[in-house]
Design a protein around this motif. Structure first.
Motif, PDB file in Angstrom:
ATOM      1  N   GLY A  29      45.094  59.501  38.388  1.00 36.19           N
ATOM      2  CA  GLY A  29      44.783  60.638  39.236  1.00 36.19           C
ATOM      3  C   GLY A  29      46.003  61.209  39.935  1.00 36.19           C
ATOM      4  N   PHE A  30      47.175  60.583  39.720  1.00 40.47           N
ATOM      5  CA  PHE A  30      48.402  61.030  40.375  1.00 40.47           C
ATOM      6  C   PHE A  30      49.048  62.168  39.615  1.00 40.47           C
ATOM      7  N   ARG A  31      49.771  62.999  40.334  1.00 41.96           N
ATOM      8  CA  ARG A  31      50.489  64.089  39.683  1.00 41.96           C
ATOM      9  C   ARG A  31      51.606  63.549  38.794  1.00 41.96           C
ATOM     10  N   ALA A  32      52.281  62.532  39.287  1.00 39.76           N
ATOM     11  CA  ALA A  32      53.402  61.954  38.550  1.00 39.76           C
ATOM     12  C   ALA A  32      53.742  60.597  39.129  1.00 39.76           C
ATOM     13  N   MET A  33      54.409  59.797  38.323  1.00 37.60           N
ATOM     14  CA  MET A  33      54.969  58.534  38.788  1.00 37.60           C
ATOM     15  C   MET A  33      56.360  58.386  38.202  1.00 37.60           C
ATOM     16  N   SER A  34      57.167  57.605  38.867  1.00 42.62           N
ATOM     17  CA  SER A  34      58.533  57.472  38.396  1.00 42.62           C
ATOM     18  C   SER A  34      59.145  56.156  38.853  1.00 42.62           C
ATOM     19  N   SER A  51      54.493  62.360  33.933  1.00 45.96           N
ATOM     20  CA  SER A  51      53.576  63.261  34.623  1.00 45.96           C
ATOM     21  C   SER A  51      52.133  62.932  34.264  1.00 45.96           C
ATOM     22  N   ALA A  52      51.209  63.599  34.946  1.00 49.05           N
ATOM     23  CA  ALA A  52      49.802  63.419  34.629  1.00 49.05           C
ATOM     24  C   ALA A  52      49.502  63.835  33.200  1.00 49.05           C
ATOM     25  N   GLY A  53      50.287  64.775  32.698  1.00 47.18           N
ATOM     26  CA  GLY A  53      50.115  65.247  31.332  1.00 47.18           C
ATOM     27  C   GLY A  53      50.867  64.419  30.314  1.00 47.18           C
ATOM     28  N   ARG A  54      51.382  63.291  30.762  1.00 45.82           N
ATOM     29  CA  ARG A  54      52.097  62.322  29.926  1.00 45.82           C
ATOM     30  C   ARG A  54      53.484  62.780  29.495  1.00 45.82           C
ATOM     31  N   ASP A  55      53.974  63.861  30.066  1.00 44.92           N
ATOM     32  CA  ASP A  55      55.361  64.230  29.808  1.00 44.92           C
ATOM     33  C   ASP A  55      56.274  63.204  30.464  1.00 44.92           C
ATOM     34  N   ALA A  96      55.196  57.211  43.570  1.00 42.55           N
ATOM     35  CA  ALA A  96      53.993  57.915  43.146  1.00 42.55           C
ATOM     36  C   ALA A  96      53.862  59.216  43.909  1.00 42.55           C
ATOM     37  N   ASP A  97      53.486  60.268  43.183  1.00 53.52           N
ATOM     38  CA  ASP A  97      53.188  61.556  43.798  1.00 53.52           C
ATOM     39  C   ASP A  97      51.688  61.780  43.619  1.00 53.52           C
ATOM     40  N   SER A 102      54.654  58.243  47.749  1.00 53.80           N
ATOM     41  CA  SER A 102      54.626  56.846  48.179  1.00 53.80           C
ATOM     42  C   SER A 102      55.684  56.068  47.408  1.00 53.80           C
ATOM     43  N   TRP A 103      56.288  55.124  48.077  1.00 55.03           N
ATOM     44  CA  TRP A 103      57.293  54.256  47.457  1.00 55.03           C
ATOM     45  C   TRP A 103      56.826  52.813  47.539  1.00 55.03           C
TER      46      TRP A 103
END
Length: 113
Positions: A29-34, A51-55, A96-97, A102-103
């Protein structure tokens, strides 16, 4: 969102490690993670993102060696790190966005030559 990274350790150059980041909410459900990393005396830098779109995107220094992914069953963000180099030594953090950033606590990766 609470994040907990794990999987760091000491490895010889050329070896592999797999980092995981567990989250307190559904990561899909997150916009992106890194993944970021910070070496002693250096600024924190982006290693890889998804990204949420798997990019996905990677720092030039890790392209072809690191792979970022998400595990739906375990609800984790992962970073497969192969062909590790001493310059990969750093504390690695997941981010996480989810609408706000959040870190997680970092996990130490040390690559010996």
């Amino acid at each position: 969102v609470q994040l907990q990274a794990s999987g760091g350790g000491l490895v010889q150059a050329g070896g592999s490690l797999r980092l995981s980041c567990a989250a307190s909410r559904n990561i899909f459900g997150f916009r992106a993670m890194s993944w970021y990393r910070q070496a002693p005396g250096k600024e924190r830098e982006l290693v890889a993102g998804i990204s949420a779109g798997r990019d996905t995107n990677y720092a030039d220094s890790v392209k072809g060696r690191f792979t970022i992914s998400r595990d739906r069953a375990k609800n984790t963000l992962n970073l497969q790190m192969d062909s590790l180099k001493p310059e990969d030594t750093a504390v690695y953090y997941c981010r996480a966005d989810s609408g706000w950033v959040s870190w997680g606590r970092g996990t130490q990766v040390t690559v010996s030559s």
